[in-house]
Design an enzyme around this catalytic site. Structure first.
Site, PDB file in Angstrom:
ATOM      1  N   THR A 293       0.866  -1.194   0.000  1.00 25.64           N
ATOM      2  CA  THR A 293       0.000   0.000   0.000  1.00 25.64           C
ATOM      3  C   THR A 293       0.897   1.238   0.000  1.00 25.64           C
ATOM      4  OG1 THR A 293      -0.221   0.307   2.407  1.00 25.64           O
ATOM      5  CG2 THR A 293      -1.716  -1.276   1.379  1.00 25.64           C
ATOM      6  N   GLY A 294       0.395   2.318  -0.601  1.00 22.63           N
ATOM      7  CA  GLY A 294       1.198   3.542  -0.699  1.00 22.63           C
ATOM      8  C   GLY A 294       2.461   3.284  -1.491  1.00 22.63           C
ATOM      9  N   ALA A 295       2.288   2.573  -2.632  1.00 17.74           N
ATOM     10  CA  ALA A 295       3.454   2.110  -3.391  1.00 17.74           C
ATOM     11  C   ALA A 295       3.902   3.101  -4.459  1.00 17.74           C
ATOM     12  CB  ALA A 295       3.123   0.769  -4.048  1.00 17.74           C
TER      13      ALA A 295
ATOM     14  N   SER B 172       4.989   6.220  -4.259  1.00 20.99           N
ATOM     15  CA  SER B 172       6.032   7.228  -3.974  1.00 20.99           C
ATOM     16  C   SER B 172       6.850   6.829  -2.761  1.00 20.99           C
ATOM     17  CB  SER B 172       5.384   8.598  -3.730  1.00 20.99           C
ATOM     18  OG  SER B 172       4.682   8.573  -2.499  1.00 20.99           O
ATOM     19  N   GLY B 173       7.893   7.604  -2.506  1.00 14.32           N
ATOM     20  CA  GLY B 173       8.682   7.485  -1.275  1.00 14.32           C
ATOM     21  C   GLY B 173       9.197   6.088  -0.969  1.00 14.32           C
ATOM     22  N   ILE B 174       9.015   5.711   0.288  1.00 21.34           N
ATOM     23  CA  ILE B 174       9.560   4.442   0.794  1.00 21.34           C
ATOM     24  C   ILE B 174       8.905   3.245   0.100  1.00 21.34           C
ATOM     25  CG2 ILE B 174       9.809   3.043   2.889  1.00 21.34           C
ATOM     26  CD1 ILE B 174       9.679   5.875   4.417  1.00 21.34           C
ATOM     27  N   GLY B 175       7.589   3.340  -0.145  1.00 22.26           N
ATOM     28  CA  GLY B 175       6.863   2.238  -0.782  1.00 22.26           C
ATOM     29  C   GLY B 175       7.403   1.949  -2.178  1.00 22.26           C
TER      30      GLY B 175
ATOM     31  N   SER C   9       6.945   3.894  13.052  1.00 17.92           N
ATOM     32  CA  SER C   9       7.827   5.054  13.170  1.00 17.92           C
ATOM     33  C   SER C   9       8.449   5.065  14.559  1.00 17.92           C
ATOM     34  CB  SER C   9       6.990   6.309  12.961  1.00 17.92           C
ATOM     35  OG  SER C   9       7.686   7.438  13.391  1.00 17.92           O
TER      36      SER C   9
ATOM     37  N   TYR D 245      -0.679  11.304  14.531  1.00 10.54           N
ATOM     38  CA  TYR D 245       0.293  10.475  13.808  1.00 10.54           C
ATOM     39  C   TYR D 245       0.987   9.533  14.789  1.00 10.54           C
ATOM     40  CZ  TYR D 245       4.305   9.270  10.850  1.00 10.54           C
ATOM     41  OH  TYR D 245       5.268   8.590  10.140  1.00 10.54           O
TER      42      TYR D 245
HETATM   43  N1  LIG Z   1       9.434   9.818   5.660  1.00  6.55           N
HETATM   44  C1  LIG Z   1       9.734   9.531   6.912  1.00  6.55           C
HETATM   45  O1  LIG Z   1      10.664  10.114   7.513  1.00  6.55           O
HETATM   46  C2  LIG Z   1       8.969   8.491   7.645  1.00  6.55           C
HETATM   47  C3  LIG Z   1       7.886   7.846   7.091  1.00  6.55           C
HETATM   48  N2  LIG Z   1       7.221   6.871   7.814  1.00  6.55           N
HETATM   49  C4  LIG Z   1       6.086   6.160   7.235  1.00  6.55           C
HETATM   50  O2  LIG Z   1       6.440   5.638   5.978  1.00  6.55           O
HETATM   51  C5  LIG Z   1       5.261   5.411   5.195  1.00  6.55           C
HETATM   52  C6  LIG Z   1       5.505   5.891   3.796  1.00  6.55           C
HETATM   53  O3  LIG Z   1       5.621   7.284   3.821  1.00  6.55           O
HETATM   54  P1  LIG Z   1       6.675   8.102   2.940  1.00  6.55           P
HETATM   55  O4  LIG Z   1       7.201   7.247   1.866  1.00  6.55           O
HETATM   56  O5  LIG Z   1       7.582   8.756   3.871  1.00  6.55           O
HETATM   57  O6  LIG Z   1       5.730   9.259   2.389  1.00  6.55           O
HETATM   58  P2  LIG Z   1       5.000   9.438   0.974  1.00  6.55           P
HETATM   59  O7  LIG Z   1       4.041  10.549   1.199  1.00  6.55           O
HETATM   60  O8  LIG Z   1       5.974   9.533  -0.116  1.00  6.55           O
HETATM   61  O9  LIG Z   1       4.233   8.067   0.801  1.00  6.55           O
HETATM   62  C7  LIG Z   1       3.002   7.823   1.380  1.00  6.55           C
HETATM   63  C8  LIG Z   1       2.231   6.924   0.449  1.00  6.55           C
HETATM   64  O10 LIG Z   1       0.987   6.605   1.074  1.00  6.55           O
HETATM   65  C9  LIG Z   1      -0.033   6.873   0.122  1.00  6.55           C
HETATM   66  N3  LIG Z   1      -1.293   7.192   0.777  1.00  6.55           N
HETATM   67  C10 LIG Z   1      -1.576   8.197   1.623  1.00  6.55           C
HETATM   68  N4  LIG Z   1      -2.872   8.166   1.963  1.00  6.55           N
HETATM   69  C11 LIG Z   1      -3.421   7.127   1.299  1.00  6.55           C
HETATM   70  C12 LIG Z   1      -4.733   6.596   1.209  1.00  6.55           C
HETATM   71  N5  LIG Z   1      -5.755   7.131   1.865  1.00  6.55           N
HETATM   72  N6  LIG Z   1      -4.926   5.512   0.453  1.00  6.55           N
HETATM   73  C13 LIG Z   1      -3.913   4.954  -0.235  1.00  6.55           C
HETATM   74  N7  LIG Z   1      -2.664   5.415  -0.224  1.00  6.55           N
HETATM   75  C14 LIG Z   1      -2.426   6.492   0.540  1.00  6.55           C
HETATM   76  C15 LIG Z   1       0.476   8.051  -0.683  1.00  6.55           C
HETATM   77  O11 LIG Z   1      -0.259   8.168  -1.883  1.00  6.55           O
HETATM   78  P3  LIG Z   1      -0.427   9.591  -2.625  1.00  6.55           P
HETATM   79  O12 LIG Z   1       0.788   9.772  -3.466  1.00  6.55           O
HETATM   80  O13 LIG Z   1      -1.677   9.405  -3.416  1.00  6.55           O
HETATM   81  O14 LIG Z   1      -0.541  10.633  -1.546  1.00  6.55           O
HETATM   82  C16 LIG Z   1       1.911   7.607  -0.871  1.00  6.55           C
HETATM   83  O15 LIG Z   1       2.022   6.683  -1.914  1.00  6.55           O
HETATM   84  C17 LIG Z   1       4.138   6.115   5.945  1.00  6.55           C
HETATM   85  O16 LIG Z   1       3.371   5.170   6.647  1.00  6.55           O
HETATM   86  C18 LIG Z   1       4.861   7.015   6.926  1.00  6.55           C
HETATM   87  O17 LIG Z   1       4.112   7.272   8.086  1.00  6.55           O
HETATM   88  C19 LIG Z   1       7.616   6.518   9.061  1.00  6.55           C
HETATM   89  C20 LIG Z   1       8.681   7.138   9.645  1.00  6.55           C
HETATM   90  C21 LIG Z   1       9.433   8.170   8.998  1.00  6.55           C
HETATM   91  C1  LIG Z   2      17.414  18.882  11.093  1.00 11.02           C
HETATM   92  C2  LIG Z   2      17.251  20.124  11.850  1.00 11.02           C
HETATM   93  C3  LIG Z   2      18.385  21.072  11.714  1.00 11.02           C
HETATM   94  C4  LIG Z   2      15.930  20.815  11.697  1.00 11.02           C
HETATM   95  C5  LIG Z   2      14.697  19.892  11.679  1.00 11.02           C
HETATM   96  C6  LIG Z   2      13.992  19.805  12.971  1.00 11.02           C
HETATM   97  C7  LIG Z   2      12.710  18.947  12.976  1.00 11.02           C
HETATM   98  C8  LIG Z   2      11.690  19.563  12.069  1.00 11.02           C
HETATM   99  C9  LIG Z   2      13.018  17.475  12.669  1.00 11.02           C
HETATM  100  C10 LIG Z   2      14.038  16.910  13.647  1.00 11.02           C
HETATM  101  C11 LIG Z   2      13.742  15.428  13.756  1.00 11.02           C
HETATM  102  C12 LIG Z   2      12.668  15.181  12.708  1.00 11.02           C
HETATM  103  C13 LIG Z   2      11.854  13.931  12.776  1.00 11.02           C
HETATM  104  C14 LIG Z   2      12.285  12.831  13.423  1.00 11.02           C
HETATM  105  C15 LIG Z   2      11.608  11.540  13.375  1.00 11.02           C
HETATM  106  C16 LIG Z   2      10.596  11.376  12.241  1.00 11.02           C
HETATM  107  C17 LIG Z   2       9.714  10.164  12.447  1.00 11.02           C
HETATM  108  C18 LIG Z   2      10.523   8.912  12.399  1.00 11.02           C
HETATM  109  C19 LIG Z   2       8.500  10.120  11.583  1.00 11.02           C
HETATM  110  O1  LIG Z   2       7.832   9.103  11.471  1.00 11.02           O
HETATM  111  C20 LIG Z   2       7.969  11.306  10.934  1.00 11.02           C
HETATM  112  C21 LIG Z   2       8.869  12.500  10.853  1.00 11.02           C
HETATM  113  C22 LIG Z   2       9.775  12.658  12.093  1.00 11.02           C
HETATM  114  C23 LIG Z   2       8.920  12.910  13.327  1.00 11.02           C
HETATM  115  C24 LIG Z   2      10.724  13.844  11.807  1.00 11.02           C
HETATM  116  C25 LIG Z   2       9.995  15.172  11.666  1.00 11.02           C
HETATM  117  C26 LIG Z   2      10.893  16.410  11.561  1.00 11.02           C
HETATM  118  C27 LIG Z   2      11.835  16.462  12.742  1.00 11.02           C
HETATM  119  C28 LIG Z   2      11.051  16.634  14.017  1.00 11.02           C
END
Ligand SMILES: NC(=O)C1=CN([C@@H]2O[C@H](COP(=O)(O)OP(=O)(O)OC[C@H]3O[C@@H](n4cnc5c(N)ncnc54)[C@H](OP(=O)(O)O)[C@@H]3O)[C@@H](O)[C@H]2O)C=CC1
Ligand SMILES: CC(C)CCC[C@@H](C)[C@H]1CC[C@H]2C3=CC[C@H]4[C@H](C)C(=O)CC[C@]4(C)[C@H]3CC[C@]12C
Length: 338
Positions: free
Chosen positions: A8-10, A12-15, A171, A193
């Site tokens: 799911t969420g494939a 963009s990003g991590i997916g 997370s 979140y």
């Molecule tokens: N980036 C980070 O630092 C961290 C990310 N995570 C987790 O990693 C996961 C991936 O996020 P990340 O790659 O960072 O972010 P992205 O926003 O790049 O990816 C999120 C993905 O989830 C999809 N999505 C969101 N809402 C829905 C929905 N209602 N139905 C189906 N798909 C949906 C998005 O689709 P669309 O493009 O349509 O929005 C997108 O493909 C998330 O669960 C996030 O919480 C956890 C810790 C840290």
């Molecule tokens: C890097 C600094 C100079 C400025 C950035 C400060 C803050 C905005 C960010 C510092 C740490 C960040 C986070 C840490 C953990 C992430 C977590 C794993 C997640 O799931 C979502 C995002 C984070 C909470 C992220 C968010 C921005 C910071 C708080």
């Protein structure tokens, strides 16, 4: 036997990074991208086919925050596939994030500074909203829709001849202090979140208790801090680019700054190569990147307990009944009106 993987969420990003890594590892893989936006999904499929032209990649329409869509998607998937080996529950949202600058600068000069950078604890809030069916959007997307998807795909996940693995992208921001059993949807506070991610840690444990005897296993990962659309929603991309050298420096002290989606997908990819039954249900598997840029996966004990996990599971089953009834009533209403 060709393995079937649903992500799911494939798109963009991590997916998306995970999908590319899986295809590089196993050319026989049957990969299904579950996305809410089919244009973005098709673009992702095309990008994957450029590097893996013979790959078997299909698309599934799924808006995981919309329970009708979840039921429909599960049905569509079961019409196309007769097994499911890995279910990556990766889609996630963090709407309207706000950084508490005062808490951030206070944290900078405290002994808690490394933890603050690794988890974002205490410096991030969000503004949630209610979906048309009456659920909190973050809860519905990050947790409940995925829970219903697992329940609906049970016939494929629980098969006699092989084990399956459900993998939650959680997370390090998942905090016990943000979660309450009296408010599982996090209606009353401003860290939905964190609450939803803590709930996914609890739910994973409950799934293991209830389903291991049927061959279904569940695991949780943390990708670290990764530059994706989600983080570009917290601070603009130019700002992240500007502070990139500082982040490389921070990475020396906390390997949790994985930064690229490829690195962030490390633990997700690592789990693909493990035997489900060998995994620790109490562990969260962290993607980590060393100061020199090497990737590795490390398990950390989660701050969860079985009673809380079971209590959440019971509440989710209750809510499932309520939602199913609401949808049935809506259907009936439409029928009687026509
Ligand atoms: N980036 C980070 O630092 C961290 C990310 N995570 C987790 O990693 C996961 C991936 O996020 P990340 O790659 O960072 O972010 P992205 O926003 O790049 O990816 C999120 C993905 O989830 C999809 N999505 C969101 N809402 C829905 C929905 N209602 N139905 C189906 N798909 C949906 C998005 O689709 P669309 O493009 O349509 O929005 C997108 O493909 C998330 O669960 C996030 O919480 C956890 C810790 C840290
Ligand atoms: C890097 C600094 C100079 C400025 C950035 C400060 C803050 C905005 C960010 C510092 C740490 C960040 C986070 C840490 C953990 C992430 C977590 C794993 C997640 O799931 C979502 C995002 C984070 C909470 C992220 C968010 C921005 C910071 C708080």
């Amino acid at each position: 036997m060709k393995k079937v993987v649903l992500v799911t969420g494939a798109n963009s990003g991590i997916g998306l990074a995970l999908c590319a890594r899986l295809l590089s590892q196993d050319a026989q893989l049957q990969l299904c991208l579950a996305c809410r936006n089919m244009q973005r999904a098709e673009a992702a499929r095309q990008a994957l086919l450029v590097s893996h032209p013979r790959a078997q990649v299909t698309l599934l329409h799924l808006d995981v925050g919309n329970m009708r869509s979840v039921f429909r998607a599960a049905e569509d998937f079961q019409q196309k596939y007769n097994r499911l080996d890995y279910l990556y529950l990766n889609a996630g949202i963090m709407p309207n994030p706000r950084v508490d600058h005062k808490a951030f600068y206070k944290g900078l000069f405290s002994s808690n500074v490394v933890c603050m950078f690794a988890t974002g604890e205490g410096i991030l809030t969000q503004e949630d909203k209610v979906t048309p069916i009456g659920l909190q959007e973050v809860f519905a997307t990050n947790l409940f829709g995925h829970f219903l998807l697992v329940k609906e795909l049970e016939p494929l996940l629980c098969q006699m001849d092989h084990n399956s693995l459900v993998i939650w992208t959680s997370s390090s921001n998942a905090q016990r202090s943000a979660f309450s059993l009296d408010d599982i949807q996090h209606q009353k506070s401003r860290e939905p979140y964190s609450s939803s991610k803590y709930a996914s840690d609890l739910l994973s444990l409950a799934l293991n208790s209830h389903y291991n005897n049927q061959g279904l296993y569940s695991s949780v990962i943390c990708p670290g801090l990764v530059m994706t659309n989600l983080t570009y929603g917290i601070l603009p991309s130019f700002f992240w680019t500007l502070i990139m050298p500082i982040m490389w420096l921070i990475r020396i002290f906390t390997s949790t700054f994985t930064l690229s989606p490829y690195n962030g997908a490390e633990a997700l990819f690592w789990l693909f190569m493990q035997k489900p039954e060998s995994l620790d249900p109490m562990a969260k598997y962290h993607s980590l990147t060393s100061g020199l840029g090497n990737n590795y996966t490390q398990p950390h004990k989660m701050d969860i307990d079985e009673n809380m996990s079971e209590a959440l599971y019971v509440k989710l089953l209750d809510l499932e009944d309520t939602v199913r009834k609401k949808l049935r009533d809506e259907d009936l209403d439409i029928k009687t009106k026509n």
